[in-house]
Scaffold this active site. Structure first.
Site, PDB file in Angstrom:
ATOM      1  N   ALA A 277     -11.530  -8.724 -13.645  1.00 44.59           N
ATOM      2  CA  ALA A 277     -10.709  -9.633 -14.447  1.00 44.59           C
ATOM      3  C   ALA A 277     -10.763 -11.047 -13.882  1.00 44.59           C
ATOM      4  O   ALA A 277     -10.829 -11.233 -12.667  1.00 44.59           O
ATOM      5  CB  ALA A 277      -9.264  -9.141 -14.443  1.00 44.59           C
TER       6      ALA A 277
ATOM      7  N   ARG B 194      -5.551  -8.274   7.503  1.00 42.04           N
ATOM      8  CA  ARG B 194      -6.127  -8.319   6.159  1.00 42.04           C
ATOM      9  C   ARG B 194      -5.668  -9.594   5.457  1.00 42.04           C
ATOM     10  O   ARG B 194      -4.593 -10.090   5.736  1.00 42.04           O
ATOM     11  CB  ARG B 194      -5.692  -7.073   5.355  1.00 42.04           C
ATOM     12  CG  ARG B 194      -6.227  -5.780   5.960  1.00 42.04           C
ATOM     13  CD  ARG B 194      -5.744  -4.571   5.175  1.00 42.04           C
ATOM     14  NE  ARG B 194      -6.204  -4.541   3.809  1.00 42.04           N
ATOM     15  CZ  ARG B 194      -7.411  -4.117   3.417  1.00 42.04           C
ATOM     16  NH1 ARG B 194      -8.276  -3.674   4.315  1.00 42.04           N
ATOM     17  NH2 ARG B 194      -7.755  -4.126   2.134  1.00 42.04           N
TER      18      ARG B 194
ATOM     19  N   HIS C 266      18.546  24.279  11.144  1.00 50.37           N
ATOM     20  CA  HIS C 266      18.014  24.657  12.446  1.00 50.37           C
ATOM     21  C   HIS C 266      16.972  25.751  12.278  1.00 50.37           C
ATOM     22  O   HIS C 266      17.174  26.638  11.449  1.00 50.37           O
ATOM     23  CB  HIS C 266      19.146  25.172  13.339  1.00 50.37           C
ATOM     24  CG  HIS C 266      18.688  25.625  14.689  1.00 50.37           C
ATOM     25  ND1 HIS C 266      18.334  24.737  15.676  1.00 50.37           N
ATOM     26  CD2 HIS C 266      18.503  26.870  15.200  1.00 50.37           C
ATOM     27  CE1 HIS C 266      17.958  25.419  16.754  1.00 50.37           C
ATOM     28  NE2 HIS C 266      18.050  26.714  16.484  1.00 50.37           N
TER      29      HIS C 266
HETATM   30  P1  FAD Z   1      -4.951  -2.395  -3.336  1.00 46.73           P
HETATM   31  O1  FAD Z   1      -4.633  -1.022  -2.990  1.00 46.73           O
HETATM   32  O2  FAD Z   1      -5.730  -3.244  -2.455  1.00 46.73           O
HETATM   33  O3  FAD Z   1      -5.520  -2.394  -4.801  1.00 46.73           O
HETATM   34  C1  FAD Z   1      -5.990  -3.549  -5.423  1.00 46.73           C
HETATM   35  C2  FAD Z   1      -6.993  -3.147  -6.482  1.00 46.73           C
HETATM   36  O4  FAD Z   1      -7.290  -4.293  -7.275  1.00 46.73           O
HETATM   37  C3  FAD Z   1      -8.323  -2.664  -5.922  1.00 46.73           C
HETATM   38  O5  FAD Z   1      -8.619  -1.404  -6.461  1.00 46.73           O
HETATM   39  C4  FAD Z   1      -9.324  -3.717  -6.377  1.00 46.73           C
HETATM   40  O6  FAD Z   1     -10.588  -3.145  -6.702  1.00 46.73           O
HETATM   41  C5  FAD Z   1      -8.652  -4.267  -7.631  1.00 46.73           C
HETATM   42  N1  FAD Z   1      -9.027  -5.643  -7.963  1.00 46.73           N
HETATM   43  C6  FAD Z   1      -8.982  -6.731  -7.154  1.00 46.73           C
HETATM   44  N2  FAD Z   1      -9.357  -7.840  -7.841  1.00 46.73           N
HETATM   45  C7  FAD Z   1      -9.649  -7.433  -9.092  1.00 46.73           C
HETATM   46  C8  FAD Z   1     -10.088  -8.112 -10.252  1.00 46.73           C
HETATM   47  N3  FAD Z   1     -10.311  -9.429 -10.267  1.00 46.73           N
HETATM   48  N4  FAD Z   1     -10.296  -7.388 -11.373  1.00 46.73           N
HETATM   49  C9  FAD Z   1     -10.088  -6.060 -11.388  1.00 46.73           C
HETATM   50  N5  FAD Z   1      -9.651  -5.358 -10.313  1.00 46.73           N
HETATM   51  C10 FAD Z   1      -9.440  -6.050  -9.186  1.00 46.73           C
HETATM   52  N6  FAD Z   1      -0.280   1.435   3.776  1.00 46.73           N
HETATM   53  C11 FAD Z   1       0.701   2.339   3.894  1.00 46.73           C
HETATM   54  O7  FAD Z   1       1.799   2.135   3.353  1.00 46.73           O
HETATM   55  N7  FAD Z   1       0.517   3.506   4.598  1.00 46.73           N
HETATM   56  C12 FAD Z   1      -0.660   3.780   5.201  1.00 46.73           C
HETATM   57  O8  FAD Z   1      -0.800   4.830   5.823  1.00 46.73           O
HETATM   58  C13 FAD Z   1      -1.711   2.836   5.097  1.00 46.73           C
HETATM   59  N8  FAD Z   1      -2.899   3.078   5.678  1.00 46.73           N
HETATM   60  C14 FAD Z   1      -3.907   2.172   5.531  1.00 46.73           C
HETATM   61  C15 FAD Z   1      -5.128   2.426   6.149  1.00 46.73           C
HETATM   62  C16 FAD Z   1      -6.165   1.530   6.024  1.00 46.73           C
HETATM   63  C17 FAD Z   1      -7.488   1.824   6.693  1.00 46.73           C
HETATM   64  C18 FAD Z   1      -6.002   0.350   5.236  1.00 46.73           C
HETATM   65  C19 FAD Z   1      -7.140  -0.621   5.053  1.00 46.73           C
HETATM   66  C20 FAD Z   1      -4.791   0.076   4.627  1.00 46.73           C
HETATM   67  C21 FAD Z   1      -3.733   0.982   4.773  1.00 46.73           C
HETATM   68  N9  FAD Z   1      -2.482   0.746   4.203  1.00 46.73           N
HETATM   69  C22 FAD Z   1      -1.477   1.655   4.345  1.00 46.73           C
HETATM   70  C23 FAD Z   1      -2.213  -0.468   3.410  1.00 46.73           C
HETATM   71  C24 FAD Z   1      -2.312  -0.141   1.906  1.00 46.73           C
HETATM   72  O9  FAD Z   1      -3.589   0.382   1.635  1.00 46.73           O
HETATM   73  C25 FAD Z   1      -2.044  -1.388   1.082  1.00 46.73           C
HETATM   74  O10 FAD Z   1      -0.803  -1.948   1.448  1.00 46.73           O
HETATM   75  C26 FAD Z   1      -2.022  -1.024  -0.385  1.00 46.73           C
HETATM   76  O11 FAD Z   1      -3.235  -0.460  -0.810  1.00 46.73           O
HETATM   77  C27 FAD Z   1      -1.726  -2.277  -1.224  1.00 46.73           C
HETATM   78  O12 FAD Z   1      -1.683  -1.923  -2.559  1.00 46.73           O
HETATM   79  P2  FAD Z   1      -2.037  -2.981  -3.696  1.00 46.73           P
HETATM   80  O13 FAD Z   1      -1.780  -2.277  -4.987  1.00 46.73           O
HETATM   81  O14 FAD Z   1      -1.365  -4.252  -3.439  1.00 46.73           O
HETATM   82  O15 FAD Z   1      -3.574  -3.288  -3.540  1.00 46.73           O
HETATM   83  P1  NAI Z   2      -2.507  -5.659  12.110  1.00 46.54           P
HETATM   84  O1  NAI Z   2      -1.893  -6.944  11.756  1.00 46.54           O
HETATM   85  O2  NAI Z   2      -1.729  -4.427  12.056  1.00 46.54           O
HETATM   86  O3  NAI Z   2      -3.108  -5.752  13.591  1.00 46.54           O
HETATM   87  C1  NAI Z   2      -4.042  -6.711  13.944  1.00 46.54           C
HETATM   88  C2  NAI Z   2      -4.092  -6.795  15.463  1.00 46.54           C
HETATM   89  O4  NAI Z   2      -5.225  -7.543  15.830  1.00 46.54           O
HETATM   90  C3  NAI Z   2      -2.872  -7.494  16.071  1.00 46.54           C
HETATM   91  O5  NAI Z   2      -2.389  -6.719  17.124  1.00 46.54           O
HETATM   92  C4  NAI Z   2      -3.436  -8.828  16.543  1.00 46.54           C
HETATM   93  O6  NAI Z   2      -2.781  -9.318  17.684  1.00 46.54           O
HETATM   94  C5  NAI Z   2      -4.867  -8.451  16.865  1.00 46.54           C
HETATM   95  N1  NAI Z   2      -5.816  -9.567  16.787  1.00 46.54           N
HETATM   96  C6  NAI Z   2      -5.880 -10.560  15.871  1.00 46.54           C
HETATM   97  N2  NAI Z   2      -6.941 -11.346  16.109  1.00 46.54           N
HETATM   98  C7  NAI Z   2      -7.575 -10.845  17.203  1.00 46.54           C
HETATM   99  C8  NAI Z   2      -8.736 -11.195  17.925  1.00 46.54           C
HETATM  100  N3  NAI Z   2      -9.484 -12.224  17.558  1.00 46.54           N
HETATM  101  N4  NAI Z   2      -9.091 -10.452  18.995  1.00 46.54           N
HETATM  102  C9  NAI Z   2      -8.333  -9.374  19.363  1.00 46.54           C
HETATM  103  N5  NAI Z   2      -7.220  -8.986  18.711  1.00 46.54           N
HETATM  104  C10 NAI Z   2      -6.846  -9.704  17.637  1.00 46.54           C
HETATM  105  O7  NAI Z   2      -3.827  -5.576  11.194  1.00 46.54           O
HETATM  106  P2  NAI Z   2      -4.719  -4.322  10.786  1.00 46.54           P
HETATM  107  O8  NAI Z   2      -4.691  -3.291  11.845  1.00 46.54           O
HETATM  108  O9  NAI Z   2      -6.026  -4.887  10.385  1.00 46.54           O
HETATM  109  O10 NAI Z   2      -3.981  -3.754   9.514  1.00 46.54           O
HETATM  110  C11 NAI Z   2      -3.738  -4.601   8.385  1.00 46.54           C
HETATM  111  C12 NAI Z   2      -2.509  -4.157   7.657  1.00 46.54           C
HETATM  112  O11 NAI Z   2      -2.766  -2.976   6.909  1.00 46.54           O
HETATM  113  C13 NAI Z   2      -1.332  -3.772   8.556  1.00 46.54           C
HETATM  114  O12 NAI Z   2      -0.640  -4.903   9.008  1.00 46.54           O
HETATM  115  C14 NAI Z   2      -0.522  -2.932   7.633  1.00 46.54           C
HETATM  116  O13 NAI Z   2       0.256  -3.765   6.794  1.00 46.54           O
HETATM  117  C15 NAI Z   2      -1.580  -2.215   6.791  1.00 46.54           C
HETATM  118  N6  NAI Z   2      -1.796  -0.850   7.316  1.00 46.54           N
HETATM  119  C16 NAI Z   2      -0.762   0.035   7.299  1.00 46.54           C
HETATM  120  C17 NAI Z   2      -0.908   1.294   7.818  1.00 46.54           C
HETATM  121  C18 NAI Z   2       0.263   2.222   7.801  1.00 46.54           C
HETATM  122  O14 NAI Z   2       1.230   1.948   7.101  1.00 46.54           O
HETATM  123  N7  NAI Z   2       0.221   3.325   8.543  1.00 46.54           N
HETATM  124  C19 NAI Z   2      -2.170   1.757   8.383  1.00 46.54           C
HETATM  125  C20 NAI Z   2      -3.196   0.760   8.331  1.00 46.54           C
HETATM  126  C21 NAI Z   2      -3.002  -0.480   7.809  1.00 46.54           C
END
Ligand code: FAD
Ligand code: NAI
Length: 483
Positions: free
Chosen positions: A116, A273, A446
């Protein structure tokens, strides 16, 4: 002729798909546009695949470390078949993503597959392999999510320099890995791979791990466990660059002013991110973006253009799936005419490390900064809980922080088994302004891990049963009744 809708949601992640379903439930003619995968980052390359692999890692760890003590005989060595694990992980993700598509269809949401881009505040183009279509709507919801940040010199190639997506897609066991960034993703993927036998070194710029992301005492428990599982952690360390070293990498890092070289098979970069706000021509139509790249929104998640909303990772912190979904429901209801605003007391968080860390509400520092000068803080250890002992998972505790005057629960911090599942009770307590007595006087079944929540509340009141607590300043014999 352009397609015409009441609501068009852009992005089918946990923000967007939930918003589209709720919008259709409210009787609005709704479409959703998705360019890549149903379920977004969360279901395909984020929450779900990471938790699948983390579960497999725990399972393996238990078989290797607990089975024989429990009297279970596992003939031969327990091995890992990463290719099969990836197949299983994919089946979990596909099942969830397929379920999202079914739910959207079942609620009569029109699915438009393509990219989009805004033409104006009331029209977008959707570009796919079969052509470009114009779509007009009264309201748009931007739910386009976020992507991993790249640091200079570490461009992702997903072969030697991995983002989280590459880190979750390994089909062979890695011998060694350097992880840059000891936050949520670095520690979740790093400790998962360590369970599979990878030698992991975490390079973190901060003074500690998870600074500002979790209660410091909870982090200590995880840090001890990381050490025990052979994960090296370098703090206040800066990654300067990398070179190819045979088939692997040599990463130069600066620790305390001195350079050192870390050799490994691959390097994973997880330093945060960034919101996808530089796409879809958002700036072109005049949408306001803040200095961190988030689309500017108010408490209704309305942007500076009244008929356009933004939710999830593209809108604001915390970048968590459940926050995105909460906003999705709320925005659909606002568009349908309901009076709603984002006014939550807590977004619970879970870090799926070993043991898990989970939190709802304020830390001690946050409570003090919010003006609560007199706090009651109590802790209950999992080591004193029968279910935890029978699970052989006794590391950690539940910590409760309450206002000493009113006994209102301000925050709960858990490190330990199933912290992820235990935290919802705490979130409810914080959200509804429950008191310590509400948690302590609720009968918890429990033997369950849930009893730790009740006992932590009792401990905060000074009279947990299964730990010895000295009467706080009271003479012997003084009853410690519920206040
Ligand atoms: P997204 O899930 O990023 O979805 C956005 C969608 O928009 C995508 O499918 C993309 O393709 C689509 N899109 C983008 N631009 C366009 C466009 N122009 N046109 C059409 N489609 C488009 N959060 C948790 O709460 N618990 C967790 O355990 C957790 N684990 C994570 C582990 C990892 C490795 C990562 C990377 C993230 C994790 N997160 C976790 C974070 C979580 O994934 C995000 O907070 C969540 O997906 C955000 O949802 P969203 O709907 O904002 O966006
Ligand atoms: P993060 O913000 O959790 O951690 C990034 C880490 O990298 C910080 O500790 C920061 O100090 C460090 N850092 C930044 N620049 C650096 C550098 N140049 N060299 C060394 N260290 C550096 O970011 P992350 O792990 O990428 O996750 C992104 C987001 O995704 C999270 O903040 C969270 O919101 C979401 N997420 C949530 C999960 C969950 O709910 N279980 C699991 C995974 C992601």
């Amino acid at each position: 002729m352009a397609l015409n809708f009441d609501v068009v949601v852009i992005g089918a992640g946990p923000g967007g798909y939930v918003c589209a379903i709720r919008s259709a439930q409210m009787g609005l003619k709704t479409a959703i546009v998705e360019r890549e995968y149903m379920g977004g980052v969360c279901l395909n390359v984020g929450c779900i695949p990471s938790k699948a692999l983390i579960t497999a890692g725990h399972f393996l760890h238990k078989m290797q470390h607990n089975a024989s003590e429990m009297g279970l005989k596992v003939p031969g060595e327990v091995g890992v078949d990463m290719a099969q694990m990836q197949k299983w992980k994919k089946s979990v993700c596909d099942r969830m993503a397929g379920g999202v598509e079914q739910l959207l269809k079942g609620n009569s949401v029109t699915i438009l597959k393509g990219e989009a881009s805004f033409k104006s505040a009331t029209e977008i183009s959707v570009k796919s392999s079969t052509g470009t279509e114009s779509v007009v709507a009264k309201n748009f919801v931007i739910a386009t999510g976020s992507r991993p940040i790249e640091i200079p010199g570490f461009a992702f190639d997903e072969k030697l320099v991995l983002s989280s997506t590459g880190g979750l897609a390994q089909t062979e066991k890695l011998k060694s890995l350097v992880v840059i960034g000891g936050g949520y993703i670095g520690l979740e993927i790093g400790s998962m791979l360590a369970n599979f036998g990878t030698k992991v070194t975490v390079v973190e710029a901060n003074k500690g791990l998870l600074v500002g992301l979790a209660d410091a005492e909870c982090v200590q428990v995880v840090q001890r466990k990381l050490k025990k599982s052979g994960v090296d952690v370098l703090l206040e360390a800066k990654a300067k660059g990398w070179k190819k070293d045979g088939s692997g990498v040599a990463v130069t890092v600066e620790v305390g002013g001195k350079e050192q070289v870390l050799k490994a098979e691959k390097v994973l970069v997880t330093v945060g991110r960034r919101p996808n706000s530089d796409q879809a021509n958002l700036k072109g139509i005049g949408l306001a973006i803040d200095e961190k790249g988030f689309v500017k929104v108010n408490a209704q998640r309305r942007t500076n253009i009244a008929n356009i909303f933004a939710i999830g990772d593209v809108a604001c912190q915390p970048m968590l799936a459940h926050k995105a979904s909460h906003e999705g429901v709320m925005v659909a209801e606002i568009i349908a005419g309901q009076k709603r605003a984002y006014e939550v007391k807590t977004v619970p968080s879970v870090i799926f490390v070993d043991p898990e860390i989970a939190a709802a509400g304020m830390t001690e520092e946050e409570a003090k900064a919010a003006g609560y000068t007199d706090l009651k803080i109590g802790k209950f250890p999992f080591g004193a809980n029968g279910r935890a002992v029978s699970l052989m998972e006794t590391d950690g505790f539940v910590k409760v922080i309450a206002d000493a005057k009113t006994h209102i629960v301000l925050g709960v911090h858990i490190v330990g088994p199933e912290a992820s599942n235990l935290i919802s009770e705490a979130a409810l307590a914080v959200e509804m302004g429950a008191r310590l007595e509400d948690l302590a006087l609720t009968i918890h079944p429990h033997p369950t891990l849930g009893e730790t929540m009740m006992e932590a509340a009792e401990a905060t009141l000074g009279h947990a049963i299964h730990i010895i607590q000295k009467p706080l300043g009271a003479k012997p014999g003084t009853p410690r009744a519920h206040a």
